[in-house]
Structure formats: C-alpha cells, structure tokens
Design a protein around this motif. Structure first.
Motif, PDB file in Angstrom:
ATOM      1  N   ARG A  18       0.848  -1.191   0.000  1.00  0.00           N
ATOM      2  CA  ARG A  18       0.000   0.000   0.000  1.00  0.00           C
ATOM      3  C   ARG A  18       0.886   1.244   0.000  1.00  0.00           C
ATOM      4  O   ARG A  18       1.711   1.431   0.897  1.00  0.00           O
ATOM      5  N   VAL A  19       0.697   2.069  -1.019  1.00  0.00           N
ATOM      6  CA  VAL A  19       1.480   3.293  -1.170  1.00  0.00           C
ATOM      7  C   VAL A  19       0.577   4.489  -0.880  1.00  0.00           C
ATOM      8  O   VAL A  19      -0.518   4.600  -1.432  1.00  0.00           O
ATOM      9  N   LEU A  20       1.051   5.365  -0.031  1.00  0.00           N
ATOM     10  CA  LEU A  20       0.360   6.623   0.247  1.00  0.00           C
ATOM     11  C   LEU A  20       1.233   7.750  -0.304  1.00  0.00           C
ATOM     12  O   LEU A  20       2.426   7.816  -0.005  1.00  0.00           O
ATOM     13  N   THR A  21       0.659   8.623  -1.113  1.00  0.00           N
ATOM     14  CA  THR A  21       1.440   9.712  -1.691  1.00  0.00           C
ATOM     15  C   THR A  21       0.806  11.063  -1.393  1.00  0.00           C
ATOM     16  O   THR A  21      -0.407  11.232  -1.493  1.00  0.00           O
ATOM     17  N   LEU A  22       1.663  12.001  -1.012  1.00  0.00           N
ATOM     18  CA  LEU A  22       1.265  13.392  -0.838  1.00  0.00           C
ATOM     19  C   LEU A  22       1.823  14.246  -1.970  1.00  0.00           C
ATOM     20  O   LEU A  22       1.687  15.464  -1.961  1.00  0.00           O
ATOM     21  N   ALA A  23       2.471  13.604  -2.931  1.00  0.00           N
ATOM     22  CA  ALA A  23       3.215  14.316  -3.968  1.00  0.00           C
ATOM     23  C   ALA A  23       2.312  14.813  -5.083  1.00  0.00           C
ATOM     24  O   ALA A  23       1.491  14.066  -5.618  1.00  0.00           O
ATOM     25  N   VAL A  24       2.488  16.083  -5.434  1.00  0.00           N
ATOM     26  CA  VAL A  24       1.764  16.678  -6.557  1.00  0.00           C
ATOM     27  C   VAL A  24       2.779  17.094  -7.625  1.00  0.00           C
ATOM     28  O   VAL A  24       3.976  16.884  -7.477  1.00  0.00           O
ATOM     29  N   ASN A  25       2.280  17.687  -8.703  1.00  0.00           N
ATOM     30  CA  ASN A  25       3.093  18.060  -9.863  1.00  0.00           C
ATOM     31  C   ASN A  25       3.555  16.797 -10.590  1.00  0.00           C
ATOM     32  O   ASN A  25       2.750  15.910 -10.799  1.00  0.00           O
ATOM     33  N   LEU A  26       4.848  16.655 -10.936  1.00  0.00           N
ATOM     34  CA  LEU A  26       5.219  15.541 -11.809  1.00  0.00           C
ATOM     35  C   LEU A  26       6.015  14.384 -11.203  1.00  0.00           C
ATOM     36  O   LEU A  26       5.597  13.237 -11.335  1.00  0.00           O
ATOM     37  N   PRO A  27       7.162  14.610 -10.576  1.00  0.00           N
ATOM     38  CA  PRO A  27       7.987  13.441 -10.219  1.00  0.00           C
ATOM     39  C   PRO A  27       7.258  12.406  -9.375  1.00  0.00           C
ATOM     40  O   PRO A  27       7.299  11.203  -9.668  1.00  0.00           O
ATOM     41  N   GLY A  28       6.566  12.864  -8.315  1.00  0.00           N
ATOM     42  CA  GLY A  28       5.861  11.927  -7.442  1.00  0.00           C
ATOM     43  C   GLY A  28       4.768  11.163  -8.150  1.00  0.00           C
ATOM     44  O   GLY A  28       4.719   9.925  -8.084  1.00  0.00           O
ATOM     45  N   PRO A  29       3.828  11.844  -8.821  1.00  0.00           N
ATOM     46  CA  PRO A  29       2.785  11.126  -9.551  1.00  0.00           C
ATOM     47  C   PRO A  29       3.320  10.155 -10.589  1.00  0.00           C
ATOM     48  O   PRO A  29       2.775   9.066 -10.762  1.00  0.00           O
ATOM     49  N   LEU A  30       4.391  10.530 -11.287  1.00  0.00           N
ATOM     50  CA  LEU A  30       4.993   9.607 -12.252  1.00  0.00           C
ATOM     51  C   LEU A  30       5.523   8.363 -11.546  1.00  0.00           C
ATOM     52  O   LEU A  30       5.333   7.238 -12.016  1.00  0.00           O
ATOM     53  N   ALA A  31       6.190   8.574 -10.420  1.00  0.00           N
ATOM     54  CA  ALA A  31       6.777   7.448  -9.691  1.00  0.00           C
ATOM     55  C   ALA A  31       5.717   6.502  -9.155  1.00  0.00           C
ATOM     56  O   ALA A  31       5.814   5.275  -9.320  1.00  0.00           O
ATOM     57  N   VAL A  32       4.684   7.039  -8.509  1.00  0.00           N
ATOM     58  CA  VAL A  32       3.684   6.150  -7.919  1.00  0.00           C
ATOM     59  C   VAL A  32       2.851   5.458  -8.998  1.00  0.00           C
ATOM     60  O   VAL A  32       2.357   4.344  -8.781  1.00  0.00           O
ATOM     61  N   ALA A  33       2.709   6.088 -10.160  1.00  0.00           N
ATOM     62  CA  ALA A  33       2.022   5.409 -11.260  1.00  0.00           C
ATOM     63  C   ALA A  33       2.806   4.176 -11.684  1.00  0.00           C
ATOM     64  O   ALA A  33       2.221   3.134 -12.008  1.00  0.00           O
ATOM     65  N   ARG A  34       4.143   4.276 -11.686  1.00  0.00           N
ATOM     66  CA  ARG A  34       4.972   3.113 -11.998  1.00  0.00           C
ATOM     67  C   ARG A  34       4.816   2.035 -10.927  1.00  0.00           C
ATOM     68  O   ARG A  34       4.723   0.835 -11.232  1.00  0.00           O
ATOM     69  N   LEU A  35       4.798   2.442  -9.673  1.00  0.00           N
ATOM     70  CA  LEU A  35       4.633   1.482  -8.581  1.00  0.00           C
ATOM     71  C   LEU A  35       3.276   0.801  -8.666  1.00  0.00           C
ATOM     72  O   LEU A  35       3.146  -0.393  -8.373  1.00  0.00           O
ATOM     73  N   GLN A  36       2.269   1.554  -9.089  1.00  0.00           N
ATOM     74  CA  GLN A  36       0.937   0.975  -9.239  1.00  0.00           C
ATOM     75  C   GLN A  36       0.936  -0.084 -10.328  1.00  0.00           C
ATOM     76  O   GLN A  36       0.324  -1.152 -10.177  1.00  0.00           O
ATOM     77  N   VAL A  37       1.614   0.183 -11.435  1.00  0.00           N
ATOM     78  CA  VAL A  37       1.710  -0.806 -12.513  1.00  0.00           C
ATOM     79  C   VAL A  37       2.378  -2.081 -12.007  1.00  0.00           C
ATOM     80  O   VAL A  37       2.070  -3.184 -12.452  1.00  0.00           O
ATOM     81  N   MET A  38       3.292  -1.941 -11.046  1.00  0.00           N
ATOM     82  CA  MET A  38       3.965  -3.108 -10.469  1.00  0.00           C
ATOM     83  C   MET A  38       3.098  -3.834  -9.453  1.00  0.00           C
ATOM     84  O   MET A  38       3.534  -4.812  -8.852  1.00  0.00           O
ATOM     85  N   GLY A  39       1.886  -3.351  -9.228  1.00  0.00           N
ATOM     86  CA  GLY A  39       0.958  -4.071  -8.363  1.00  0.00           C
ATOM     87  C   GLY A  39       0.575  -3.367  -7.096  1.00  0.00           C
ATOM     88  O   GLY A  39      -0.315  -3.835  -6.369  1.00  0.00           O
ATOM     89  N   ALA A  40       1.215  -2.256  -6.768  1.00  0.00           N
ATOM     90  CA  ALA A  40       0.915  -1.555  -5.520  1.00  0.00           C
ATOM     91  C   ALA A  40      -0.456  -0.889  -5.586  1.00  0.00           C
ATOM     92  O   ALA A  40      -0.901  -0.449  -6.648  1.00  0.00           O
ATOM     93  N   ALA A  41      -1.129  -0.815  -4.439  1.00  0.00           N
ATOM     94  CA  ALA A  41      -2.378  -0.055  -4.313  1.00  0.00           C
ATOM     95  C   ALA A  41      -2.006   1.344  -3.847  1.00  0.00           C
ATOM     96  O   ALA A  41      -1.275   1.508  -2.865  1.00  0.00           O
TER      97      ALA A  41
END
Length: 284
Positions: free
Chosen positions: A11-34
């Motif tokens: 389970r990933v919780l993100t407070l990140a806005v703009n680009l680097p954070g959203p890009l990173a967590v989108a990759r983690l989501q593709v790897m199976g993370a919620a």
C-alpha cells in the motif's frame, strides 16, 4: 511501463503533486501496488495544467482531498499512514517538518519513506522546478523552453528505484527505510553529456559534428538520422549513393518526403525516422 506485479499487497500513500511523485507512484501501481493519493483542497496543479495526463497518472488510484493543516485532516493522514507500507512526498524539507513527518518511523516503524526534494544540504530549502534545475546543467538552449521535463522524469525513475530499495525483498519490511531523491542531482546527471563534450553544440560528436547523427530537412518536414555504427553508416552511404559529406546529405534528403525516407530506412535497416510535430504523438 513495467508489467511485473511484484508489489501486489503493498500500500502506497502519496502526498506528492506536480510531476515526479505522480509519475513514480504510477509506476509502482503498474507493479501491483495499491495507491492512495492525498491532495490539498486546491488540488494537484497538474490537474489544471494537463488534465489528460493527470487522469492517466491517477487512474485506478484512490484520490482524497485532505487539508493537512486542519486537525481533522491530520487525523485522516495518520489513519492512512498506519495502514500504508510506503509514503511518497515531494515538498521542501521545511514543509515536511511543519507537518511533523520527519520522524515517521518512531510512530510507524514499518513505514518506508521516499522523499523527493529539489536540493539537499545547505540548499535544501531553495525553491525550484524542472526549469531551474535544468538551467544550471547545460540542458537548455535559450531562448527556447525545454520540451521534456528532464529532471522530473529522471527524478521519478530514481524515486521508483528508491521505493523498491526501501520496501526491500519482502512486500512489507520489518523496519521502515527513508530515502531522499534530489532533483538537482538528477538534472546534473542529465547534463553530463554536455559537460563531457558529447552533446550540446555543433562541434560535439552528438551535437552535429558527425554527419551520420543529425537532423535533416526533407521536402515536407525533417528526419532524424542516427547511423553512428560503421555498418549503419555504410548502409546509409550505399542507399543514398553519397560519399558522406553533410552538404550531400542535406541536398538528397530535401528531395523526398519524410515517409519516403522512412520506407527506405526500413528496407535497408538503418536508424532513421521522421520527426513528429507537437501533438502528433509517437508513431506505432
């Protein structure tokens, strides 16, 4: 994107806005993370700047609007933290301290943390964005604006790597680890090709000095030729019937369309492709 589901159950919780954070967590989501994304009441600036990209990066995520400056909002954050394996933040360290998120492991010992920042050390609170990180590392050509957010993209990839390290071999680490990703450092690495004279101006090998690696005008646009290796270069010379001087290439490429040259390149197996105009997308 990677298709491995090795992070299922994380389970990933993100407070990140703009680009680097959203890009990173989108990759983690593709790897199976919620992924649960907490946004401030004013929302993520990316949503208004590029709605389509925002939707693409947050698709399948739980997006919550929470005011972290409000006691009720902070209580909601603490609840989410308690059930998460990884926290991703992208704010200046002083802002993180004001939110009381610098000693996470004392309250949540198993929570991993990836902190994306612009600068480190004495400059850690210096404000910046992709443009300013690129500005000092040779990847801009004034007065043109960059067409790729280099520091943000590299920073996102580093954040993914840091997240995988933080999570460790198992999906839920026994002890939370914290990693700091520095966007200014990512931009500096992006500028290494310029610093070392590989790219940057017309006299550098990949900046225009090598005729087999360059951009040429066609009758209806431009093509990119990347015939660096000897076998590609010899095929190019044979297919075009030239000796290899730049002016020869300029003259012959201008006689036909970009599509014509792409078809020739496919037949003789050389790295050449038409340059897409903004909004045309990437060829399949």
């Amino acid at each position: 994107m990677l298709e491995s589901k090795s992070l299922e159950g994380v389970r990933v919780l993100t407070l990140a806005v703009n680009l680097p954070g959203p890009l990173a967590v989108a990759r983690l989501q593709v790897m199976g993370a919620a992924v649960t994304k907490i946004e401030p009441p004013e929302g993520d600036p990316l949503r208004s700047a590029s709605p389509q990209w925002y939707r693409e990066l947050t698709q399948g995520q739980q997006v919550l609007t929470v005011d972290l400056k409000d006691p009720a909002g902070r209580e909601r954050l603490d609840t989410e933290l308690a059930g998460s394996d990884l926290l991703v933040t992208a704010m200046r360290p002083s802002a993180l301290r004001r939110l009381g998120l610098t000693e996470l492991q004392s309250v949540h010992p198993r929570l991993a943390h990836v902190e994306i920042v612009g600068h480190d050390g004495a400059l850690e609170d210096l404000p910046g964005h992709d443009l300013t990180y690129q500005a000092v590392n040779g990847t801009l050509q004034p007065p043109l604006m960059p067409t790729v957010p280099v520091a943000d993209l590299l920073g996102a990839e580093r954040a993914v790597s840091a997240a995988l390290l933080a999570l460790g071999a198992s999906s839920k680490p026994r002890r939370g680890e914290s990693y700091r990703v520095i966007l200014a450092d990512a931009a500096a690495d992006a500028g290494a090709a310029v610093r070392h004279g590989l790219m940057g101006h017309s006299s550098t090998p990949l900046g225009g000095a090598v005729p087999g690696y360059g951009i040429y005008a066609t009758s209806d646009g431009h093509i990119a030729l990347a015939a660096l290796e000897p076998h590609f270069w010899s095929r190019t010379l044979g297919a075009l019937g030239v000796a290899g001087e730049r002016d020869e290439l300029e003259r012959i490429f201008a006689t036909r369309t970009s599509k014509d040259w792409e078809e020739l390149a496919e037949r003789v197996d050389i790295p050449l492709i038409g340059i897409q105009k903004p909004g045309q997308g990437v060829p399949a």
